[in-house]
Design an enzyme around this catalytic site. Sequence first.
Site, mmCIF file in Angstrom:
data_model
loop_
_atom_site.group_PDB
_atom_site.id
_atom_site.type_symbol
_atom_site.label_atom_id
_atom_site.label_comp_id
_atom_site.label_asym_id
_atom_site.label_seq_id
_atom_site.Cartn_x
_atom_site.Cartn_y
_atom_site.Cartn_z
ATOM 1 N N ASP A 131 -5.793 -1.611 -6.059
ATOM 2 C CA ASP A 131 -6.235 -0.319 -6.592
ATOM 3 C C ASP A 131 -6.134 -0.169 -8.100
ATOM 4 O OD1 ASP A 131 -3.455 0.059 -6.971
ATOM 5 O OD2 ASP A 131 -3.252 1.172 -5.087
ATOM 6 N N PHE B 86 -2.632 0.686 5.285
ATOM 7 C CA PHE B 86 -3.404 -0.008 6.319
ATOM 8 C C PHE B 86 -2.922 0.274 7.729
ATOM 9 C CE2 PHE B 86 -4.084 -2.279 2.411
ATOM 10 C CZ PHE B 86 -5.454 -2.467 2.439
ATOM 11 N N HIS C 156 -4.053 -10.085 -3.661
ATOM 12 C CA HIS C 156 -5.240 -9.795 -2.844
ATOM 13 C C HIS C 156 -6.409 -9.272 -3.664
ATOM 14 C CE1 HIS C 156 -2.431 -9.460 0.929
ATOM 15 N NE2 HIS C 156 -2.640 -10.712 0.548
ATOM 16 N N ASP D 96 11.109 7.844 1.462
ATOM 17 C CA ASP D 96 9.899 7.992 0.661
ATOM 18 C C ASP D 96 10.038 7.293 -0.701
ATOM 19 O OD1 ASP D 96 7.254 9.482 0.215
ATOM 20 O OD2 ASP D 96 8.442 10.066 -1.532
ATOM 21 N N CYS E 198 -19.480 -12.333 -7.729
ATOM 22 C CA CYS E 198 -20.305 -13.238 -6.915
ATOM 23 C C CYS E 198 -19.385 -14.255 -6.256
ATOM 24 C CB CYS E 198 -21.317 -13.936 -7.809
ATOM 25 S SG CYS E 198 -22.121 -15.324 -6.972
ATOM 26 N N CYS F 142 -26.161 -12.187 -6.190
ATOM 27 C CA CYS F 142 -26.003 -12.490 -7.618
ATOM 28 C C CYS F 142 -27.360 -12.749 -8.271
ATOM 29 C CB CYS F 142 -25.125 -13.742 -7.730
ATOM 30 S SG CYS F 142 -24.812 -14.316 -9.396
ATOM 31 N N ALA G 181 0.805 -1.221 0.000
ATOM 32 C CA ALA G 181 0.000 0.000 0.000
ATOM 33 C C ALA G 181 0.842 1.277 0.000
ATOM 34 C CB ALA G 181 -0.943 -0.013 1.201
ATOM 35 N N SER H 58 4.605 -3.395 4.892
ATOM 36 C CA SER H 58 5.092 -3.708 6.235
ATOM 37 C C SER H 58 5.526 -5.174 6.333
ATOM 38 C CB SER H 58 4.010 -3.398 7.271
ATOM 39 O OG SER H 58 2.838 -4.124 6.964
ATOM 40 N N ASN I 42 11.007 1.153 2.149
ATOM 41 C CA ASN I 42 9.869 1.411 3.038
ATOM 42 C C ASN I 42 10.252 2.455 4.087
ATOM 43 O OD1 ASN I 42 7.098 0.241 3.332
ATOM 44 N ND2 ASN I 42 7.765 0.051 5.466
#
Length: 246
Positions: free
Chosen positions: A102, A33, A119, A235, A127, A152, A22, A194, A218
């Site tokens: 995204d 998150f 994910h 960053d 459905c 559905c 993320a 993370s 990170n």
Amino acid sequence: SGVERLGDMIAEAKVIVPFTGAGISTECGIPDFRSPGGIWTRYRPIDFGEFIASQSARDESWRRRFAMEEVFAAAKPGRGHRALASLYRAGKVPAVITQNIDNLHQASGFAGEHVIELHGNTTYARCIGCGQAYPLDWVKRRFDAAGAAPNCTGCDEPVKTATISFGQMMPDDEMQRATALSQACDLFIAIGSSLVVWPAAGFPMMAKNAGARLVIINREPTEQDDIADLVIRHDIGETLGPFVGN
Ligand code: OAD
Ligand code: ZN
């Protein structure tokens, strides 16, 4: 500096596999998150079992999703996405493994089949019974008309964003392709994660064990910094901006 070292490692590598979380999308206006203000600092996750069992959990899940729609709809690829897309076009990156939902890697120029979404994807719905895909605006219209999350039209099972919730099976094909890529690359770059959610967090370690160099970019320390060849605690946009090409 870290960025120069990264530049050397990118230049030396033949097959680079990026793995994103993320943090690559926060500069695009999408919250992560676990940072302050992150999704899990505001909401408790609704796991898959709850979603299946309870109409009110489904309603709440869809209300949260609709509340985020302006953010997702307005988001454009950031410098991190664009740098990876440049390396992809240059033939150095065969595909990106992402935990993100995204759609921004696709928006930056990756072909759909070269974005391995561990994910799932939140820009459409499915459905959970028969897998029929639905556009989000269909779900929104039905929700607004009935005041409740729809099922559905084919099999009457619940319709959910095409994402993987906690407690839901990981997608088989994506897991296999991510495994093969992690084991075939010579440079693996974990960006903006993370690295606490498994099995996704297993891929950096898998790549390292298979002989790749491992870079972690990170802002915060991660669980796997100690096995990395290079950690850039900075960053992402600033770090990858110099690698945005044509
Ligand atoms: P996290 O929120 O756990 O981690 C994002 C990391 O990115 C944090 O460590 C931040 O410090 C870092 N970060 C944020 N913005 C950054 C920036 N501009 N530059 C550098 N670092 C930055 O998000 P993920 O690791 O992606 O899964 O979360 C993993 C999974 O947990 C998600 O895919 C989702 C969530 O629950 C499911 O829901 C199944
Ligand atoms: Zn169905």
